[in-house]
Design a protein around this motif. Sequence first.
Motif, short mmCIF file in Angstrom:
data_model
loop_
_atom_site.label_atom_id
_atom_site.label_comp_id
_atom_site.label_asym_id
_atom_site.label_seq_id
_atom_site.Cartn_x
_atom_site.Cartn_y
_atom_site.Cartn_z
N ILE A 59 0.86 -1.18 0.00
CA ILE A 59 0.00 0.00 0.00
C ILE A 59 0.89 1.23 0.00
N ARG A 60 0.72 2.11 -0.97
CA ARG A 60 1.50 3.35 -1.06
C ARG A 60 0.54 4.53 -0.88
N ILE A 61 0.86 5.38 0.09
CA ILE A 61 0.01 6.54 0.40
C ILE A 61 0.79 7.81 0.11
N GLY A 62 0.23 8.68 -0.70
CA GLY A 62 0.87 9.96 -1.00
C GLY A 62 0.76 10.91 0.19
N PHE A 63 1.85 11.62 0.49
CA PHE A 63 1.84 12.50 1.66
C PHE A 63 0.76 13.58 1.55
N ASP A 64 0.51 14.08 0.36
CA ASP A 64 -0.52 15.11 0.21
C ASP A 64 -1.89 14.60 0.65
N ASP A 65 -2.16 13.31 0.43
CA ASP A 65 -3.44 12.74 0.85
C ASP A 65 -3.57 12.70 2.37
N ILE A 66 -2.46 12.56 3.07
CA ILE A 66 -2.50 12.56 4.53
C ILE A 66 -3.04 13.89 5.03
N LYS A 67 -2.65 14.96 4.36
CA LYS A 67 -3.08 16.30 4.76
C LYS A 67 -4.45 16.66 4.19
N GLU A 68 -4.71 16.24 2.95
CA GLU A 68 -5.87 16.75 2.24
C GLU A 68 -7.05 15.78 2.17
N ARG A 69 -6.77 14.46 2.20
CA ARG A 69 -7.86 13.49 2.07
C ARG A 69 -7.73 12.34 3.06
N PRO A 70 -7.52 12.64 4.34
CA PRO A 70 -7.37 11.54 5.30
C PRO A 70 -8.62 10.67 5.42
N ARG A 71 -9.80 11.28 5.29
CA ARG A 71 -11.04 10.51 5.43
C ARG A 71 -11.14 9.43 4.36
N LEU A 72 -10.67 9.74 3.18
CA LEU A 72 -10.69 8.76 2.10
C LEU A 72 -9.87 7.54 2.48
N TRP A 73 -8.65 7.77 2.99
CA TRP A 73 -7.77 6.65 3.32
C TRP A 73 -8.23 5.91 4.57
N ILE A 74 -8.82 6.61 5.51
CA ILE A 74 -9.39 5.92 6.68
C ILE A 74 -10.41 4.88 6.21
N GLY A 75 -11.29 5.31 5.33
CA GLY A 75 -12.31 4.40 4.83
C GLY A 75 -11.73 3.27 4.01
N LEU A 76 -10.76 3.57 3.15
CA LEU A 76 -10.17 2.54 2.31
C LEU A 76 -9.46 1.47 3.14
N LEU A 127 -25.16 9.92 -6.41
CA LEU A 127 -23.79 9.43 -6.56
C LEU A 127 -22.80 10.58 -6.69
N ARG A 128 -23.20 11.65 -7.35
CA ARG A 128 -22.27 12.77 -7.52
C ARG A 128 -21.93 13.44 -6.19
N ASP A 129 -22.80 13.30 -5.18
CA ASP A 129 -22.47 13.83 -3.86
C ASP A 129 -21.28 13.08 -3.27
N LEU A 130 -21.27 11.76 -3.42
CA LEU A 130 -20.16 10.96 -2.91
C LEU A 130 -18.90 11.20 -3.73
N GLU A 131 -19.07 11.36 -5.03
CA GLU A 131 -17.91 11.62 -5.89
C GLU A 131 -17.22 12.91 -5.47
N LYS A 132 -18.01 13.91 -5.08
CA LYS A 132 -17.44 15.18 -4.66
C LYS A 132 -16.90 15.11 -3.24
N LEU A 133 -17.64 14.47 -2.34
CA LEU A 133 -17.27 14.43 -0.93
C LEU A 133 -15.99 13.64 -0.69
N PHE A 134 -15.84 12.49 -1.38
CA PHE A 134 -14.71 11.59 -1.13
C PHE A 134 -13.75 11.49 -2.31
N SER A 135 -13.94 12.32 -3.32
CA SER A 135 -13.13 12.24 -4.54
C SER A 135 -13.24 10.84 -5.17
#
Length: 224
Positions: free
Chosen positions: A117-134, A173-181
């Motif tokens: 699993i490779r996580i980009g550092f920018d995602d840690i700052k900008e999209r942590p919720r996405l990775w928590i869920g994944l 569906l577009r709400d989720l696409e926007k909320l979680f990228s």
Amino acid sequence: MDMFEKEYRKWMDVHVAKRKGERRRKLAEGSNHAEKEMLRHIWWAAFGNFEFLHPEYEITDFFQGQRFLDFVYIRGPIRIVFEIDGYGPHLRDISRRQFCDERVRQMHLTNDNWIVIRIGFDDIKERPRLWIGLLQQMMGRLFGNPEQQLTQVDYLEREVIRFAIRENRAIKLRDLEKLFSFRYRAARTVIDRLVAKQWLIPASGGKERVHSWEVNVNNKQLPL
């Protein structure tokens, strides 16, 4: 000192005490900023503990040299590698040969039955919720109790329910696409799981195809 910092120090002390020589020295220096931020904002938020997780894990790579992995998770036969990638070091400060060698190393890990699993550092700052869920979804598939999967709600699913309640409207569906990228397929998968668990129901007005969903207010055990 917050709970994360307290448990983090205890966890690091345990692993430092187990190691010797270069392995001990490297670990005693502590995790770098990116690695610790991943633990705080993603791993700890997702699981609340460091069980089965090992920092700066040493392996012999395909060049027969020693190499340290940022984190590994070892639980029974399952072995998972977590690597934190900064944008600069991986695309600016390495040669083409080094870039290719990293891909070969990753393939060797895969052939040795590691999940990488490779996580980009920018995602840690900008999209942590996405990775928590994944990560929660991955761990649930690997270790979850199959008998509980229809009722358990993971982080992403809970956030979708909270979002629908806050918005006080049917969600699409577009709400989720926007909320979680999310892309379409990922958004659809989350919606389908919530419908199967009866947390969401199709909104009124749908005929042949359903395009929006609302919280099932008749379910008295909404996971908030």
